[in-house]
Design an enzyme around this catalytic site. Structure first.
Site, mmCIF file in Angstrom:
data_model
loop_
_atom_site.group_PDB
_atom_site.id
_atom_site.type_symbol
_atom_site.label_atom_id
_atom_site.label_comp_id
_atom_site.label_asym_id
_atom_site.label_seq_id
_atom_site.Cartn_x
_atom_site.Cartn_y
_atom_site.Cartn_z
ATOM 1 N N GLU A 129 0.831 -1.197 0.000
ATOM 2 C CA GLU A 129 0.000 0.000 0.000
ATOM 3 C C GLU A 129 0.872 1.256 0.000
ATOM 4 O O GLU A 129 1.972 1.260 0.569
ATOM 5 C CB GLU A 129 -0.904 -0.006 1.238
ATOM 6 C CG GLU A 129 -1.884 -1.169 1.198
ATOM 7 C CD GLU A 129 -2.869 -1.195 2.356
ATOM 8 O OE1 GLU A 129 -4.009 -1.595 2.106
ATOM 9 O OE2 GLU A 129 -2.530 -0.829 3.484
ATOM 10 N N CYS A 142 3.347 8.643 1.227
ATOM 11 C CA CYS A 142 3.953 7.693 2.161
ATOM 12 C C CYS A 142 4.220 6.398 1.374
ATOM 13 O O CYS A 142 3.288 5.759 0.885
ATOM 14 C CB CYS A 142 2.962 7.484 3.310
ATOM 15 S SG CYS A 142 3.553 6.351 4.542
ATOM 16 N N CYS A 149 7.179 -6.669 6.745
ATOM 17 C CA CYS A 149 8.291 -6.125 7.529
ATOM 18 C C CYS A 149 8.829 -7.226 8.435
ATOM 19 O O CYS A 149 8.078 -8.084 8.887
ATOM 20 C CB CYS A 149 7.783 -4.955 8.378
ATOM 21 S SG CYS A 149 9.111 -4.025 9.179
ATOM 22 N N CYS A 153 7.621 -4.787 15.392
ATOM 23 C CA CYS A 153 7.324 -3.826 16.460
ATOM 24 C C CYS A 153 5.948 -4.199 17.032
ATOM 25 O O CYS A 153 5.013 -4.492 16.281
ATOM 26 C CB CYS A 153 7.315 -2.398 15.911
ATOM 27 S SG CYS A 153 8.940 -1.916 15.308
ATOM 28 N N CYS A 156 2.534 -2.441 15.781
ATOM 29 C CA CYS A 156 2.351 -2.123 14.355
ATOM 30 C C CYS A 156 1.588 -3.234 13.647
ATOM 31 O O CYS A 156 1.919 -4.407 13.804
ATOM 32 C CB CYS A 156 3.727 -1.931 13.706
ATOM 33 S SG CYS A 156 3.618 -1.607 11.939
ATOM 34 N N GLY A 201 7.318 -1.720 5.783
ATOM 35 C CA GLY A 201 8.702 -2.167 5.699
ATOM 36 C C GLY A 201 9.691 -1.264 6.407
ATOM 37 O O GLY A 201 9.358 -0.168 6.873
ATOM 38 N N GLU A 202 10.915 -1.752 6.484
ATOM 39 C CA GLU A 202 12.014 -0.999 7.083
ATOM 40 C C GLU A 202 12.969 -0.594 5.948
ATOM 41 O O GLU A 202 13.710 -1.430 5.424
ATOM 42 C CB GLU A 202 12.732 -1.876 8.128
ATOM 43 C CG GLU A 202 14.065 -1.354 8.606
ATOM 44 C CD GLU A 202 14.041 0.096 9.112
ATOM 45 O OE1 GLU A 202 13.167 0.437 9.913
ATOM 46 O OE2 GLU A 202 14.911 0.882 8.683
ATOM 47 N N SER A 233 12.604 6.844 7.072
ATOM 48 C CA SER A 233 12.288 6.575 8.479
ATOM 49 C C SER A 233 12.839 5.200 8.857
ATOM 50 O O SER A 233 12.692 4.242 8.110
ATOM 51 C CB SER A 233 10.772 6.598 8.656
ATOM 52 O OG SER A 233 10.432 6.361 9.998
ATOM 53 N N SER A 255 12.256 6.109 14.556
ATOM 54 C CA SER A 255 11.091 5.679 15.349
ATOM 55 C C SER A 255 11.581 5.271 16.727
ATOM 56 O O SER A 255 11.998 4.143 16.942
ATOM 57 C CB SER A 255 10.402 4.509 14.646
ATOM 58 O OG SER A 255 9.886 4.948 13.420
ATOM 59 N N LEU A 256 11.528 6.212 17.658
ATOM 60 C CA LEU A 256 12.120 5.975 18.984
ATOM 61 C C LEU A 256 11.122 5.268 19.912
ATOM 62 O O LEU A 256 11.405 4.191 20.443
ATOM 63 C CB LEU A 256 12.556 7.327 19.561
ATOM 64 C CG LEU A 256 13.467 7.311 20.772
ATOM 65 C CD1 LEU A 256 14.706 6.483 20.550
ATOM 66 C CD2 LEU A 256 13.862 8.743 21.167
ATOM 67 N N HIS A 257 9.990 5.856 20.138
ATOM 68 C CA HIS A 257 8.842 5.249 20.837
ATOM 69 C C HIS A 257 9.023 4.927 22.319
ATOM 70 O O HIS A 257 8.050 4.596 22.998
ATOM 71 C CB HIS A 257 8.368 3.978 20.131
ATOM 72 C CG HIS A 257 8.013 4.181 18.693
ATOM 73 N ND1 HIS A 257 7.310 5.277 18.255
ATOM 74 C CD2 HIS A 257 8.281 3.443 17.580
ATOM 75 C CE1 HIS A 257 7.159 5.197 16.950
ATOM 76 N NE2 HIS A 257 7.735 4.100 16.509
ATOM 77 N N ASN A 332 -2.714 4.461 16.291
ATOM 78 C CA ASN A 332 -3.850 4.166 15.414
ATOM 79 C C ASN A 332 -4.267 2.723 15.628
ATOM 80 O O ASN A 332 -3.466 1.819 15.419
ATOM 81 C CB ASN A 332 -3.451 4.376 13.949
ATOM 82 C CG ASN A 332 -3.158 5.832 13.660
ATOM 83 O OD1 ASN A 332 -3.963 6.703 13.945
ATOM 84 N ND2 ASN A 332 -1.977 6.099 13.134
ATOM 85 N N CYS A 375 -0.717 5.818 10.026
ATOM 86 C CA CYS A 375 0.555 5.181 10.391
ATOM 87 C C CYS A 375 0.323 3.814 11.019
ATOM 88 O O CYS A 375 -0.471 3.682 11.948
ATOM 89 C CB CYS A 375 1.259 5.991 11.472
ATOM 90 S SG CYS A 375 2.121 7.381 10.892
HETATM 91 N N1 SAH Z 1 10.190 0.739 9.715
HETATM 92 C C1 SAH Z 1 10.274 2.157 9.597
HETATM 93 C C2 SAH Z 1 9.250 2.696 8.636
HETATM 94 C C3 SAH Z 1 7.809 2.545 9.102
HETATM 95 S S1 SAH Z 1 7.269 4.124 9.384
HETATM 96 C C4 SAH Z 1 10.181 2.793 10.974
HETATM 97 O O1 SAH Z 1 9.926 2.081 11.925
HETATM 98 O O2 SAH Z 1 10.448 3.982 11.100
HETATM 99 C C5 SAH Z 1 5.788 3.957 10.173
HETATM 100 C C6 SAH Z 1 5.746 4.792 11.453
HETATM 101 O O3 SAH Z 1 4.478 4.573 12.076
HETATM 102 C C7 SAH Z 1 6.794 4.320 12.448
HETATM 103 O O4 SAH Z 1 7.216 5.361 13.272
HETATM 104 C C8 SAH Z 1 5.992 3.318 13.227
HETATM 105 O O5 SAH Z 1 6.580 2.982 14.437
HETATM 106 C C9 SAH Z 1 4.674 4.034 13.371
HETATM 107 N N2 SAH Z 1 3.553 3.134 13.672
HETATM 108 C C10 SAH Z 1 3.479 1.815 13.456
HETATM 109 N N3 SAH Z 1 2.295 1.329 13.886
HETATM 110 C C11 SAH Z 1 1.605 2.373 14.368
HETATM 111 C C12 SAH Z 1 0.281 2.523 14.902
HETATM 112 N N4 SAH Z 1 -0.543 1.488 15.011
HETATM 113 N N5 SAH Z 1 -0.091 3.743 15.293
HETATM 114 C C13 SAH Z 1 0.730 4.806 15.136
HETATM 115 N N6 SAH Z 1 1.952 4.736 14.613
HETATM 116 C C14 SAH Z 1 2.395 3.532 14.238
#
Ligand code: SAH
Length: 406
Positions: A129, A142, A149, A153, A156, A201-202, A233, A255-257, A332, A375
């Site tokens: 997508e 995007c 992937c 995570c 996700c 994907g990454e 990203s 993507s620190l989180h 999300n 996202c």
């Molecule tokens: N693998 C890369 C590219 C994916 S980017 C990365 O991790 O950066 C997608 C972004 O959306 C990342 O920051 C990911 O962590 C975030 N993401 C994934 N699932 C999500 C969700 N359910 N709600 C909000 N953000 C999410």
């Protein structure tokens, strides 16, 4: 210093393309002209690659620029229509090469204007997508870099689907081609203005294909996007972040989180391999020596997990001093997700705290939720070779007694 760096970027990129093109030329020489499937997809080559290709075909390198303008700027993919090329060259290209775009399986439009395409990459087997997010002053696309992937995570939804394969350069740039020319055909005065490699994907685990595609996005003879408007990203593939600095100059999002290793190990498992101090060191070296570079830190807001004031304090201490911007992403939801989105008041308190510490903090507005285009909601359709989706469904069945239709 920066000039030398830029020059070395070009040399590395040319060398990379030469390696790709050598493989392709080897293919030209053993081509069976009757076989459609053996044609070379020229979308796989960036400018340096195309120049090497044309030289190998006894043509002048400027043909590369002509071809790129036809394909990327005018949206013409039929070689016969490329009127500034000789008849002989057009015939040669038609016989041995192609410009292959993915098939659109479905196109959806959200009530907020966000659009999502499901694209079939090789016949119908692998579909990914990509999402277009219109705003007042920009059109952001995007883009996906892999079919699925591998990173898993925990929050996700792409992760739950597992992984099939990397996308090729052609398959990555084709997403931009499709969105950009759809907009122009519909009469929009401008096409895509920004690209974020934040789809499925990454990107840094598909390094060569992604960096070649990014070259094309920024090339004056293709989409001419400014390097500041193209963002890669990553969840933190540290060795690739170090390599990225050698080959490109685009914006980097991380993507620190989570603000500590214990929590990040749970949310972003690649952290066990490359813990936070290594990740931040790689961020530092990506921006060192560049006054205008900033890292964008992405931080998904998960209720009761990473959203307290104590987490905000730890985070501020961690990233203070790094030229950066902090994006808070409200989680999300998707079916059977084990997390919930933080309450708005908690997100606001978190934002106010990090802002008070001098960190530019923005809460990202969810877009395209009604078409699952936000996202982390991108899923595509493919055969999972990692078998993670199967394990996930079994675990759901154990936990909740449900079975999910695939
Ligand atoms: N693998 C890369 C590219 C994916 S980017 C990365 O991790 O950066 C997608 C972004 O959306 C990342 O920051 C990911 O962590 C975030 N993401 C994934 N699932 C999500 C969700 N359910 N709600 C909000 N953000 C999410």
């Amino acid at each position: 210093m920066r000039k030398i760096r830029r020059l070395s970027l070009r040399v590395v990129s040319a060398a990379r393309s030469r390696a790709i093109v050598n493989g392709l030329i080897a293919r030209v020489t053993r081509l069976n002209p009757m076989s459609e499937t053996e044609k070379i997809n020229l979308l796989d080559l960036n400018r340096a690659g195309l120049e090497a290709f044309f030289v190998a075909c006894d043509e002048k390198p400027f043909r590369a620029r002509q071809l790129m303008q036809w394909v990327h700027q005018r949206g013409v993919i039929d070689f016969e229509q490329m009127s500034d090329m000789s008849k002989g060259l057009r015939g040669f290209l038609s016989e041995h090469c192609c410009i292959e775009l993915p098939q659109v399986i479905s196109a959806q439009r959200s009530h907020d204007g966000t659009r999502k395409w499901l694209l079939s990459m090789d016949g119908s087997e692998n579909a990914v997508e990509c999402v277009l997010i219109p705003e007042k002053s920009r059109m952001t696309l995007c883009v996906s870099s892999q079919v699925g992937c591998t990173l898993n995570c925990s929050f996700c939804s792409t992760a739950k689907q597992g992984f099939n394969r990397n996308l090729s350069t052609a398959e990555i740039i084709a997403q931009l081609h499709l969105a950009h020319h759809s907009l122009l055909k519909e009469g929009h005065s401008q096409g895509v203005t920004n690209v974020v490699m934040m789809g499925m994907g990454e990107p840094l685990l598909n390094f060569d294909a992604v960096t070649a595609a990014v070259d094309m996005m920024c090339d004056d003879y293709a989409y001419a996007l400014s390097k500041r408007r193209v963002t890669i990203s990553t969840a933190g593939v540290v060795p690739a972040m170090e390599k990225l600095d050698q080959v490109t100059d685009v914006a980097l999002a991380v993507s620190l989180h989570a603000p500590n290793d214990e929590l990040r190990n749970q949310l972003v498992p690649i952290n066990k391999k490359y813990p936070i101090h290594q990740l931040l060191a790689a961020c530092h070296s990506y921006i060192d020596g560049y006054k205008s570079r900033k890292i964008t830190f992405e931080y998904v807001m998960l209720k009761g997990v990473n959203d307290s004031l104590e987490h905000a304090r730890q985070l501020a201490r961690l990233i203070q001093g790094i030229p950066c911007k902090l994006n808070l992403i409200p989680f999300n939801p998707y079916p059977h997700a084990i997390y919930q989105c933080s309450d708005k008041e908690d997100i606001d308190k978190f934002r106010d705290y990090t802002s008070s510490k001098g960190i530019i903090t923005v809460t990202r507005r969810a877009r395209g939720e009604d078409i699952d285009a936000a996202c982390g909601q991108l899923v595509g359709a493919f055969h999972d070779r990692s078998r993670r989706s199967e394990k996930y469904q079994l675990s759901l069945r154990d936990i909740e007694g449900v079975s999910i239709a695939h």
